[in-house]
Design a protein around this motif. Sequence first.
Motif, mmCIF file in Angstrom:
data_model
loop_
_atom_site.group_PDB
_atom_site.id
_atom_site.type_symbol
_atom_site.label_atom_id
_atom_site.label_comp_id
_atom_site.label_asym_id
_atom_site.label_seq_id
_atom_site.Cartn_x
_atom_site.Cartn_y
_atom_site.Cartn_z
ATOM 1 N N LYS A 1 0.838 -1.200 0.000
ATOM 2 C CA LYS A 1 0.000 0.000 0.000
ATOM 3 C C LYS A 1 0.877 1.255 0.000
ATOM 4 C CE LYS A 1 -3.797 2.187 2.543
ATOM 5 N NZ LYS A 1 -4.732 2.068 3.701
ATOM 6 N N GLY A 2 0.575 2.189 -0.901
ATOM 7 C CA GLY A 2 1.346 3.418 -1.016
ATOM 8 C C GLY A 2 2.395 3.394 -2.100
ATOM 9 N N ASP A 3 2.709 2.186 -2.606
ATOM 10 C CA ASP A 3 3.677 2.087 -3.704
ATOM 11 C C ASP A 3 3.076 2.620 -5.012
ATOM 12 O OD1 ASP A 3 5.638 0.994 -2.171
ATOM 13 O OD2 ASP A 3 5.468 -1.050 -2.968
ATOM 14 N N THR A 4 3.953 3.104 -5.872
ATOM 15 C CA THR A 4 3.541 3.470 -7.229
ATOM 16 C C THR A 4 3.951 2.351 -8.181
ATOM 17 O OG1 THR A 4 3.734 5.848 -6.814
ATOM 18 C CG2 THR A 4 3.821 5.127 -9.114
ATOM 19 N N VAL A 5 2.993 1.893 -8.953
ATOM 20 C CA VAL A 5 3.233 0.829 -9.931
ATOM 21 C C VAL A 5 3.060 1.427 -11.329
ATOM 22 C CG1 VAL A 5 2.445 -1.399 -10.812
ATOM 23 C CG2 VAL A 5 2.428 -0.951 -8.345
ATOM 24 N N THR A 6 3.967 1.066 -12.233
ATOM 25 C CA THR A 6 3.898 1.584 -13.604
ATOM 26 C C THR A 6 3.794 0.442 -14.594
ATOM 27 O OG1 THR A 6 5.222 3.531 -13.018
ATOM 28 C CG2 THR A 6 5.052 2.984 -15.359
ATOM 29 N N TRP A 7 2.726 0.490 -15.407
ATOM 30 C CA TRP A 7 2.542 -0.476 -16.495
ATOM 31 C C TRP A 7 2.936 0.193 -17.813
ATOM 32 C CZ3 TRP A 7 -1.282 0.176 -12.703
ATOM 33 C CH2 TRP A 7 -1.524 -0.939 -11.888
ATOM 34 N N THR A 8 3.581 -0.558 -18.689
ATOM 35 C CA THR A 8 3.955 -0.056 -20.009
ATOM 36 C C THR A 8 3.337 -0.949 -21.077
ATOM 37 O OG1 THR A 8 6.066 0.806 -19.167
ATOM 38 C CG2 THR A 8 5.864 0.516 -21.558
ATOM 39 N N ILE A 9 2.560 -0.347 -21.959
ATOM 40 C CA ILE A 9 1.920 -1.082 -23.055
ATOM 41 C C ILE A 9 2.572 -0.631 -24.356
ATOM 42 C CG2 ILE A 9 -0.235 -1.472 -24.314
ATOM 43 C CD1 ILE A 9 -0.271 -0.426 -20.652
ATOM 44 N N THR A 10 3.072 -1.584 -25.137
ATOM 45 C CA THR A 10 3.825 -1.278 -26.357
ATOM 46 C C THR A 10 3.199 -1.973 -27.565
ATOM 47 O OG1 THR A 10 5.878 -1.108 -25.065
ATOM 48 C CG2 THR A 10 6.104 -1.345 -27.452
ATOM 49 N N ALA A 11 3.024 -1.216 -28.638
ATOM 50 C CA ALA A 11 2.588 -1.782 -29.924
ATOM 51 C C ALA A 11 3.767 -1.676 -30.882
ATOM 52 C CB ALA A 11 1.386 -1.036 -30.477
ATOM 53 N N SER A 12 4.177 -2.800 -31.460
ATOM 54 C CA SER A 12 5.319 -2.847 -32.380
ATOM 55 C C SER A 12 4.864 -3.360 -33.738
ATOM 56 C CB SER A 12 6.410 -3.768 -31.832
ATOM 57 O OG SER A 12 6.858 -3.324 -30.567
ATOM 58 N N PHE B 1 2.422 3.511 -24.321
ATOM 59 C CA PHE B 1 1.926 4.435 -23.308
ATOM 60 C C PHE B 1 2.163 3.796 -21.950
ATOM 61 C CE2 PHE B 1 -1.781 1.875 -24.382
ATOM 62 C CZ PHE B 1 -2.397 1.616 -23.164
ATOM 63 N N LYS B 2 2.358 4.645 -20.947
ATOM 64 C CA LYS B 2 2.606 4.181 -19.586
ATOM 65 C C LYS B 2 1.465 4.611 -18.679
ATOM 66 C CE LYS B 2 7.670 4.057 -19.809
ATOM 67 N NZ LYS B 2 8.926 4.417 -19.111
ATOM 68 N N VAL B 3 1.131 3.739 -17.750
ATOM 69 C CA VAL B 3 0.110 4.036 -16.747
ATOM 70 C C VAL B 3 0.744 3.861 -15.373
ATOM 71 C CG1 VAL B 3 -2.164 3.472 -15.839
ATOM 72 C CG2 VAL B 3 -1.698 3.172 -18.285
ATOM 73 N N ALA B 4 0.843 4.951 -14.628
ATOM 74 C CA ALA B 4 1.387 4.903 -13.263
ATOM 75 C C ALA B 4 0.247 5.139 -12.288
ATOM 76 C CB ALA B 4 2.482 5.953 -13.082
ATOM 77 N N ALA B 5 0.228 4.371 -11.192
ATOM 78 C CA ALA B 5 -0.842 4.513 -10.207
ATOM 79 C C ALA B 5 -0.339 4.115 -8.832
ATOM 80 C CB ALA B 5 -2.041 3.657 -10.598
ATOM 81 N N THR B 6 -1.010 4.628 -7.811
ATOM 82 C CA THR B 6 -0.660 4.325 -6.422
ATOM 83 C C THR B 6 -1.553 3.211 -5.897
ATOM 84 O OG1 THR B 6 0.004 6.613 -6.035
ATOM 85 C CG2 THR B 6 -0.470 5.275 -4.091
ATOM 86 N N VAL C 1 -1.758 8.319 -13.581
ATOM 87 C CA VAL C 1 -1.136 9.209 -14.560
ATOM 88 C C VAL C 1 -0.853 8.396 -15.824
ATOM 89 C CG1 VAL C 1 0.834 10.679 -15.111
ATOM 90 C CG2 VAL C 1 -0.094 10.657 -12.777
ATOM 91 N N VAL C 2 -1.376 8.860 -16.956
ATOM 92 C CA VAL C 2 -1.156 8.186 -18.240
ATOM 93 C C VAL C 2 -0.203 9.029 -19.075
ATOM 94 C CG1 VAL C 2 -2.244 7.289 -20.327
ATOM 95 C CG2 VAL C 2 -3.473 7.203 -18.141
ATOM 96 N N THR C 3 0.857 8.402 -19.553
ATOM 97 C CA THR C 3 1.869 9.107 -20.352
ATOM 98 C C THR C 3 2.008 8.415 -21.709
ATOM 99 O OG1 THR C 3 3.056 9.610 -18.297
ATOM 100 C CG2 THR C 3 4.222 10.009 -20.360
ATOM 101 N N PRO C 4 1.341 8.932 -22.735
ATOM 102 C CA PRO C 4 1.440 8.303 -24.062
ATOM 103 C C PRO C 4 2.567 8.911 -24.892
ATOM 104 C CG PRO C 4 -0.322 9.928 -24.062
ATOM 105 C CD PRO C 4 0.309 9.974 -22.686
ATOM 106 N N ASP C 5 3.157 8.097 -25.754
ATOM 107 C CA ASP C 5 4.088 8.615 -26.759
ATOM 108 C C ASP C 5 3.329 9.529 -27.717
ATOM 109 O OD1 ASP C 5 6.192 7.153 -25.754
ATOM 110 O OD2 ASP C 5 6.236 5.674 -27.386
ATOM 111 N N ALA C 6 4.068 10.403 -28.392
ATOM 112 C CA ALA C 6 3.466 11.171 -29.474
ATOM 113 C C ALA C 6 2.945 10.191 -30.515
ATOM 114 C CB ALA C 6 4.499 12.104 -30.098
ATOM 115 N N GLY C 7 1.718 10.381 -30.937
ATOM 116 C CA GLY C 7 1.106 9.447 -31.873
ATOM 117 C C GLY C 7 0.133 8.496 -31.222
#
Length: 199
Positions: free
Chosen positions: A93-104, A164-169, A129-135
Amino acid sequence: TPDAGVVCPALASWTAGSTQTCSIAAGGLAANTSKKFIVTATVNAGTTTATNTVTPPSGNPETGCVLATDCTVTNGTPAIAVTKSVDKTVAVKGDTVTWTITASNTGGAANTATITLTDALPANISSIVVTPDAGVTCGAAAAGSNLVCTIAAGGLGAGASLKFKVAATVTAAPFTYTNTVTPSGSDNPACASAAVCTT
């Protein structure tokens, strides 16, 4: 389909990987005129590139290709593979977890249609927090709901990747956090296996 005056082998002989010869009789191509034949075929599923080359008559300096590219055509198809990774397999509890989804795109051409990536976010997370690449364009994100991100037609070139990356607590523990992305689109983007799209 040859023009009148163009003689080609019977259709049955036109098989994948074969070499065919079409001809125009002497005197059959008048000055300042042209003749053609059209070859139509279906690219087999899973094929990323198909190359077709025509060789003009030899021995006549007035026939030939102005450039090599004038006589060779390569048709490519996209091949979209989607993967997901996570930076922590165990969190408290309280940790930040980041998922990365990649399309190649491992194919020979850019995507021809929109790629949709639907990410099923787990419950018991906050401060997303969602951080997408340009495009990459992403919609709203909320715990326990689907986050939808898209890549427009032509946005993922041959050999390219977008993510795109999804970071959440983490807001509850112990709890099993499962996050799955589902790709869709007429270019048939896919996960190589269910495991590579679920963390």
